[in-house]
Motif scaffolding. Structure first.
Motif, PDB file in Angstrom:
ATOM      1  N   UNK A 240     -67.092 -62.070 -39.055  1.00  0.00           N
ATOM      2  CA  UNK A 240     -67.111 -62.397 -37.636  1.00  0.00           C
ATOM      3  C   UNK A 240     -67.033 -61.094 -36.857  1.00  0.00           C
ATOM      4  N   UNK A 241     -68.169 -60.691 -36.278  1.00  0.00           N
ATOM      5  CA  UNK A 241     -68.235 -59.408 -35.575  1.00  0.00           C
ATOM      6  C   UNK A 241     -68.141 -59.588 -34.063  1.00  0.00           C
ATOM      7  N   UNK A 242     -67.700 -60.759 -33.622  1.00  0.00           N
ATOM      8  CA  UNK A 242     -67.669 -61.083 -32.195  1.00  0.00           C
ATOM      9  C   UNK A 242     -66.909 -60.054 -31.375  1.00  0.00           C
ATOM     10  N   UNK A 243     -65.803 -59.497 -31.929  1.00  0.00           N
ATOM     11  CA  UNK A 243     -64.919 -58.642 -31.148  1.00  0.00           C
ATOM     12  C   UNK A 243     -65.246 -57.159 -31.270  1.00  0.00           C
ATOM     13  N   UNK A 244     -66.348 -56.837 -31.935  1.00  0.00           N
ATOM     14  CA  UNK A 244     -66.813 -55.452 -31.881  1.00  0.00           C
ATOM     15  C   UNK A 244     -67.203 -55.150 -30.438  1.00  0.00           C
ATOM     16  N   UNK A 245     -66.866 -53.979 -29.981  1.00  0.00           N
ATOM     17  CA  UNK A 245     -67.261 -53.594 -28.620  1.00  0.00           C
ATOM     18  C   UNK A 245     -68.155 -52.374 -28.753  1.00  0.00           C
ATOM     19  N   UNK A 246     -67.593 -51.208 -28.589  1.00  0.00           N
ATOM     20  CA  UNK A 246     -68.383 -49.990 -28.802  1.00  0.00           C
ATOM     21  C   UNK A 246     -67.967 -49.348 -30.117  1.00  0.00           C
ATOM     22  N   UNK A 247     -68.127 -50.141 -31.167  1.00  0.00           N
ATOM     23  CA  UNK A 247     -67.777 -49.713 -32.513  1.00  0.00           C
ATOM     24  C   UNK A 247     -68.872 -50.189 -33.475  1.00  0.00           C
ATOM     25  N   UNK A 248     -68.929 -49.527 -34.608  1.00  0.00           N
ATOM     26  CA  UNK A 248     -69.758 -50.008 -35.716  1.00  0.00           C
ATOM     27  C   UNK A 248     -68.847 -50.724 -36.698  1.00  0.00           C
ATOM     28  N   UNK A 249     -69.259 -51.887 -37.151  1.00  0.00           N
ATOM     29  CA  UNK A 249     -68.458 -52.648 -38.095  1.00  0.00           C
ATOM     30  C   UNK A 249     -68.970 -52.469 -39.514  1.00  0.00           C
ATOM     31  N   UNK A 250     -68.108 -51.927 -40.384  1.00  0.00           N
ATOM     32  CA  UNK A 250     -68.435 -51.854 -41.809  1.00  0.00           C
ATOM     33  C   UNK A 250     -68.130 -53.212 -42.427  1.00  0.00           C
ATOM     34  N   UNK A 251     -69.121 -53.827 -43.042  1.00  0.00           N
ATOM     35  CA  UNK A 251     -68.989 -55.170 -43.587  1.00  0.00           C
ATOM     36  C   UNK A 251     -68.291 -55.113 -44.944  1.00  0.00           C
ATOM     37  N   UNK A 252     -67.088 -55.665 -44.974  1.00  0.00           N
ATOM     38  CA  UNK A 252     -66.291 -55.704 -46.198  1.00  0.00           C
ATOM     39  C   UNK A 252     -67.083 -56.401 -47.307  1.00  0.00           C
ATOM     40  N   UNK A 253     -67.049 -55.815 -48.506  1.00  0.00           N
ATOM     41  CA  UNK A 253     -67.834 -56.336 -49.621  1.00  0.00           C
ATOM     42  C   UNK A 253     -69.058 -55.497 -49.901  1.00  0.00           C
ATOM     43  N   UNK A 254     -69.416 -54.586 -48.952  1.00  0.00           N
ATOM     44  CA  UNK A 254     -70.469 -53.607 -49.203  1.00  0.00           C
ATOM     45  C   UNK A 254     -69.797 -52.249 -49.426  1.00  0.00           C
ATOM     46  N   UNK A 255     -70.573 -51.261 -49.846  1.00  0.00           N
ATOM     47  CA  UNK A 255     -70.008 -49.954 -50.176  1.00  0.00           C
ATOM     48  C   UNK A 255     -69.332 -49.329 -48.963  1.00  0.00           C
ATOM     49  N   UNK A 256     -68.207 -48.667 -49.198  1.00  0.00           N
ATOM     50  CA  UNK A 256     -67.562 -47.929 -48.114  1.00  0.00           C
ATOM     51  C   UNK A 256     -68.489 -46.797 -47.688  1.00  0.00           C
ATOM     52  N   UNK A 257     -68.605 -46.531 -46.372  1.00  0.00           N
ATOM     53  CA  UNK A 257     -69.527 -45.490 -45.893  1.00  0.00           C
ATOM     54  C   UNK A 257     -69.325 -44.153 -46.607  1.00  0.00           C
ATOM     55  N   UNK A 258     -70.397 -43.626 -47.165  1.00  0.00           N
ATOM     56  CA  UNK A 258     -70.386 -42.377 -47.897  1.00  0.00           C
ATOM     57  C   UNK A 258     -70.337 -42.558 -49.398  1.00  0.00           C
ATOM     58  N   UNK A 259     -69.923 -43.722 -49.881  1.00  0.00           N
ATOM     59  CA  UNK A 259     -69.838 -43.973 -51.321  1.00  0.00           C
ATOM     60  C   UNK A 259     -71.205 -44.387 -51.871  1.00  0.00           C
ATOM     61  N   UNK A 260     -71.322 -44.366 -53.208  1.00  0.00           N
ATOM     62  CA  UNK A 260     -72.523 -44.903 -53.844  1.00  0.00           C
ATOM     63  C   UNK A 260     -72.597 -46.407 -53.623  1.00  0.00           C
ATOM     64  N   UNK A 261     -73.809 -46.916 -53.558  1.00  0.00           N
ATOM     65  CA  UNK A 261     -74.028 -48.330 -53.281  1.00  0.00           C
ATOM     66  C   UNK A 261     -74.673 -48.498 -51.924  1.00  0.00           C
ATOM     67  N   UNK A 262     -74.694 -49.704 -51.422  1.00  0.00           N
ATOM     68  CA  UNK A 262     -75.310 -50.027 -50.132  1.00  0.00           C
ATOM     69  C   UNK A 262     -74.213 -50.293 -49.114  1.00  0.00           C
ATOM     70  N   UNK A 263     -74.015 -49.357 -48.205  1.00  0.00           N
ATOM     71  CA  UNK A 263     -73.019 -49.506 -47.140  1.00  0.00           C
ATOM     72  C   UNK A 263     -73.696 -50.118 -45.920  1.00  0.00           C
ATOM     73  N   UNK A 264     -73.163 -51.238 -45.435  1.00  0.00           N
ATOM     74  CA  UNK A 264     -73.800 -51.962 -44.336  1.00  0.00           C
ATOM     75  C   UNK A 264     -72.929 -51.866 -43.089  1.00  0.00           C
ATOM     76  N   UNK A 265     -73.510 -51.343 -42.009  1.00  0.00           N
ATOM     77  CA  UNK A 265     -72.835 -51.214 -40.722  1.00  0.00           C
ATOM     78  C   UNK A 265     -73.583 -52.031 -39.682  1.00  0.00           C
ATOM     79  N   UNK A 266     -72.839 -52.670 -38.795  1.00  0.00           N
ATOM     80  CA  UNK A 266     -73.472 -53.484 -37.760  1.00  0.00           C
ATOM     81  C   UNK A 266     -72.820 -53.207 -36.422  1.00  0.00           C
ATOM     82  N   UNK A 267     -73.586 -53.403 -35.360  1.00  0.00           N
ATOM     83  CA  UNK A 267     -73.053 -53.282 -34.008  1.00  0.00           C
ATOM     84  C   UNK A 267     -73.920 -54.127 -33.080  1.00  0.00           C
ATOM     85  N   UNK A 268     -73.416 -54.382 -31.873  1.00  0.00           N
ATOM     86  CA  UNK A 268     -74.087 -55.335 -30.984  1.00  0.00           C
ATOM     87  C   UNK A 268     -75.321 -54.739 -30.309  1.00  0.00           C
TER      88      UNK A 268
END
Length: 367
Positions: A240-268
């Protein structure tokens, strides 16, 4: 005098039935829906081409192409009825695709390897003009070198007249060692936008959906954006990303930003106050653009490899990667009648460099 530019804008949705738990040898029906009803489109599209190249894991069943609804292509369905032969390239063309029209195409392919992803794209031009023998467009005015027909150019800022969607058969969990704990991720991409031009009131954020602060921040030079990254929990099977404002949301369950894997960030794309959000111009990113993640004294430099428009159900953009990838998500094509966004923008970038961070911390700021 001022000049008003009107442009066509199409979308494509690709689906398959069945798509999970499918045994080898099973016939699968694929459906392509080309839509020219989005509010962003302002005029007819020309030289429209839908391209669907079947991967080795799928085998086309001859004579199964059907035009089931809407505007039929100029390409005869009989072109794909050749018993005893192998067909891999399905291409459908329209000389003109009027504003307000849709088209639905179905075909059947047999599963011969699994898992497998099949993509389809639609490309178009802005005027009914054929190119010169050199392949370049005709210049319509001797006084203006830009007075030409425009068509898809993936490296151009403006001529982005193409979109893609895909579907995966027997899709595996996005989990895989370096980036998550094996949990099943949601079947829909998060909704990352509100109604433009109006205020949307939000309830108080529940404690179980609170975002986790980090010392990590995102920088997108081409868009002039910097913003803190917060963790969005996977709660009750969803983000639930409803309360993101001026932030990027890292989606839990994807790779942490900078780590190997697919890191997914979302914003409005649009904030609850109806104004443009941080990712309002995400669709402008193109091949080669840099995206930086600043984390714990290092800068992780990613380079864009793909910018596509996908359906909310196209979770292939969440799938696990063995190397370090970054996926940026936001909404596109607001539908006032349903108060939802019909599509998502997914920008995919690969890690190319890691270096020491000499910039001041931006975890609380955004431009």
């Amino acid at each position: 005098p001022n000049v008003t530019i009107v442009e066509p804008d199409l979308s494509i949705d690709k689906s398959a039935v069945p798509n999970q738990g499918v045994p080898l040898g099973t016939p699968i029906q694929f459906t392509l829906v080309v839509d020219h009803t989005t509010p962003e489109s302002q005029t007819d599209a020309f030289d429209v081409i839908v391209t669907d190249i079947l991967p080795p894991g799928l085998e086309y069943v001859q004579c199964t192409v059907q035009y089931t609804a809407g505007l039929a292509p100029d390409t005869p369905a009989a072109d794909y009825c050749n018993p005893g032969t192998t067909t891999t390239d399905l291409i459908f063309e329209w000389g003109v695709f009027p504003l307000g029209q849709t088209s639905t195409i179905t075909f059947t392919a047999r599963l011969v390897n699994s898992p497998v992803t099949n993509a389809a794209s639609v490309a178009w031009t802005s005027l009914p003009i054929d190119p010169q023998l050199s392949g370049l467009p005709f210049q319509l005015s001797t006084h203006n070198i830009y007075s030409t027909e425009r068509w898809y150019d993936p490296l151009d800022d403006v001529d982005i007249y193409s979109v893609t969607d895909s579907v995966t058969i027997n899709q595996q969990s996005a989990g895989g060692g370096d980036d998550d704990d094996g949990r099943t991720l949601p079947s829909l991409l998060p909704a990352t936008g509100f109604a433009p031009g109006m205020v949307t009131r939000l309830p108080q954020q529940p404690a179980e959906k609170a975002y986790a602060s980090t010392d990590v921040w995102l920088e997108i030079p081409r868009l002039g954006v910097t913003m803190p990254i917060v963790g969005v929990p996977l709660s009750e099977g969803d983000w639930d990303v409803s309360w993101l404002w001026r932030q990027a949301g890292w989606l839990d369950g994807t790779a942490f930003p900078g780590w190997k894997g697919n890191s997914v960030l979302t914003s409005h794309v649009v904030l609850p106050n109806g104004n443009d959000g941080p990712f309002a111009a995400l669709g402008n990113l193109q091949w080669g653009d840099r995206v930086m993640v600043h984390a714990y004294g290092s800068v992780y430099v990613y380079e864009v490899r793909q910018n596509q428009t996908v359906s909310p159900s196209n979770t292939t953009v969440l799938q696990h990667e063995e190397d370090a990838w970054l996926t940026l998500l936001t909404c596109k094509n607001y539908n006032e009648a349903s108060d939802t966004y019909a599509n998502r923008i997914a920008v995919r970038a690969v890690l190319i460099d890691v270096r020491q961070d000499t910039s001041p911390s931006q975890t609380g700021n955004i431009r």
